[in-house]
Design an enzyme around this catalytic site. Structure first.
Site, mmCIF file in Angstrom:
data_model
loop_
_atom_site.group_PDB
_atom_site.id
_atom_site.type_symbol
_atom_site.label_atom_id
_atom_site.label_comp_id
_atom_site.label_asym_id
_atom_site.label_seq_id
_atom_site.Cartn_x
_atom_site.Cartn_y
_atom_site.Cartn_z
ATOM 1 N N ASP A 56 58.463 106.717 42.692
ATOM 2 C CA ASP A 56 58.927 106.888 44.075
ATOM 3 C C ASP A 56 57.821 106.674 45.110
ATOM 4 O OD1 ASP A 56 58.067 109.348 42.792
ATOM 5 O OD2 ASP A 56 58.673 110.433 44.590
ATOM 6 N N HIS A 57 56.598 106.395 44.639
ATOM 7 C CA HIS A 57 55.479 106.138 45.567
ATOM 8 C C HIS A 57 54.925 104.718 45.455
ATOM 9 C CE1 HIS A 57 54.991 110.458 46.719
ATOM 10 N NE2 HIS A 57 55.750 110.549 45.619
ATOM 11 N N ASP A 66 52.320 114.141 46.632
ATOM 12 C CA ASP A 66 52.971 115.207 45.861
ATOM 13 C C ASP A 66 51.925 116.196 45.348
ATOM 14 O OD1 ASP A 66 55.054 113.494 46.266
ATOM 15 O OD2 ASP A 66 55.570 113.236 44.153
ATOM 16 N N HIS A 75 48.948 117.649 41.079
ATOM 17 C CA HIS A 75 50.255 117.134 40.681
ATOM 18 C C HIS A 75 50.240 116.957 39.166
ATOM 19 C CE1 HIS A 75 54.121 115.621 41.561
ATOM 20 N NE2 HIS A 75 53.883 114.338 41.436
ATOM 21 N N HIS A 119 59.107 114.607 51.567
ATOM 22 C CA HIS A 119 59.388 114.492 50.132
ATOM 23 C C HIS A 119 60.469 115.495 49.712
ATOM 24 C CE1 HIS A 119 58.516 114.255 45.737
ATOM 25 N NE2 HIS A 119 58.080 113.048 46.035
ATOM 26 N N HIS A 171 53.627 107.705 40.482
ATOM 27 C CA HIS A 171 55.034 107.934 40.175
ATOM 28 C C HIS A 171 55.861 106.874 40.916
ATOM 29 C CE1 HIS A 171 54.513 112.413 38.886
ATOM 30 N NE2 HIS A 171 54.334 111.566 37.881
HETATM 31 ZN ZN LIG Z 1 57.155 111.808 44.582
HETATM 32 ZN ZN LIG Z 2 55.020 112.573 41.981
#
Ligand SMILES: [Zn+2]
Ligand SMILES: [Zn+2]
Length: 310
Positions: A65-66, A210, A139, A268, A63
């Site tokens: 954001d990672h 996550d 996830h 997170h 994702h």
């Molecule tokens: Zn995330």
């Molecule tokens: Zn994620």
């Protein structure tokens, strides 16, 4: 042997003015590891003085954001004339995504970048005195968590007892400590068990990335010194946590409690909780006896040996 964790980014999917997207920096005796690299990770490394000498980058999932910090970070490394190879680990089936980020501008970095796919139970990286284990997480995309687990250390050497038994101070001490029997001048044999205690556990850190709460997080390392767990939501959004494949602070704390973690870092956090983390900490503390806290970006933790043994 210092083991240090710096939280470079503690926000959920959307950054806030105070929190960057996910990234965690770990330093252990001259070696530097990075776990996830959300957008802006390189500036966080500058702000918090970690340096750029990472040898390994462990990605929990792809994702944005990672992983969106990867292109910028690699470009800066190239500007700095980096020559050392960089190893990137990423869940099975995501090599192409990482590869496209590595080559985002159409040309390869000037230094070698090796991408390795990992899955549950793999040990993607083995160093002299510790290993990195991958474990399954839950996830809504291909994902893993990672645990840094140190080897057991030698038992404590009972110097007074060795002298009592007539072992002369010197090389025989270290041979006994290394597990070898030694023969004294009078013919007596001293066994290591007589002067060396049981092996002592090393330290460990577990990072989930996550995830919904999972049993694999409990199994990957025994009584971790630090558990860094998804705590995107507080109790007010427990349904949303399940739906979006994340955890609440309370669920993270239940896992921390079941795995007998020493400390729990709740990370997170959804941007909806910007500037307000009391609920997360309070709800976690209701079910976890250890130390539960929401780290700020830039917070650094030293991980001591259990019982402060040297
Ligand atoms: Zn995330
Ligand atoms: Zn994620």
């Amino acid at each position: 042997m210092p083991l240090r964790v710096t939280f470079l980014g503690t926000s959920g999917a959307i950054p806030t003015t105070d929190r960057n997207p996910s990234s965690i920096f770990v330093a252990r005796e001259g070696e530097q590891l990075l776990f996830d690299a959300g957008e802006g990770t390189q500036r966080q490394m500058m702000r918090f003085g970690t340096g750029f000498s990472i040898s390994q980058l462990f990605v929990t999932h792809c994702h944005g954001d990672h992983v969106l910090g990867i292109p910028g970070l690699l470009q800066t490394m190239a500007f700095n004339d980096r020559e050392e190879p960089l190893e990137i680990y990423t869940p099975h089936g995501t090599r192409r995504t990482i590869s496209s980020l590595v080559n985002a501008l159409g040309n390869r970095p000037s230094f070698p970048v090796q991408i390795t796919e990992v899955g549950d139970g793999d040990v993607p990286y083995r160093a002299d005195e510790y290993e990195i284990r991958a474990f399954a997480t839950d996830h809504d995309t291909r994902s893993v968590g990672y645990a840094l687990v140190e080897d057991d250390r030698k038992g404590r050497f009972d110097r007074a007892r060795a002298e009592e038994l007539g072992v002369p101070v010197g090389p025989k001490f270290s041979r006994l400590h290394d597990g070898e029997p030694v023969k004294l001048d009078d013919g007596t044999v001293v066994e290591p068990e007589q002067v060396v205690g049981d092996p002592r556990p090393g330290r460990s850190i577990v990072y989930t990335g996550d995830t919904r709460p999972t049993v694999a997080t409990i199994k990957v390392a025994r009584e971790p010194d630090l558990l860094i767990h998804d705590a995107t939501f507080a109790d007010d959004r427990v349904d949303r946590a399940a739906k979006t494949a994340h955890s609440t602070a309370r669920q993270a704390a239940e896992i921390a409690s079941r795995t007998s973690a020493d400390r729990l870092a709740l990370t997170h956090l959804s941007s909806r909780y910007a500037g307000y983390t009391d609920d997360h900490e309070q709800q976690a503390r209701e079910v976890f006896d250890g130390e539960a806290f929401v780290p700020d970006d830039g917070d650094t933790l030293e991980i001591p040996y259990p019982n402060d043994e040297p």
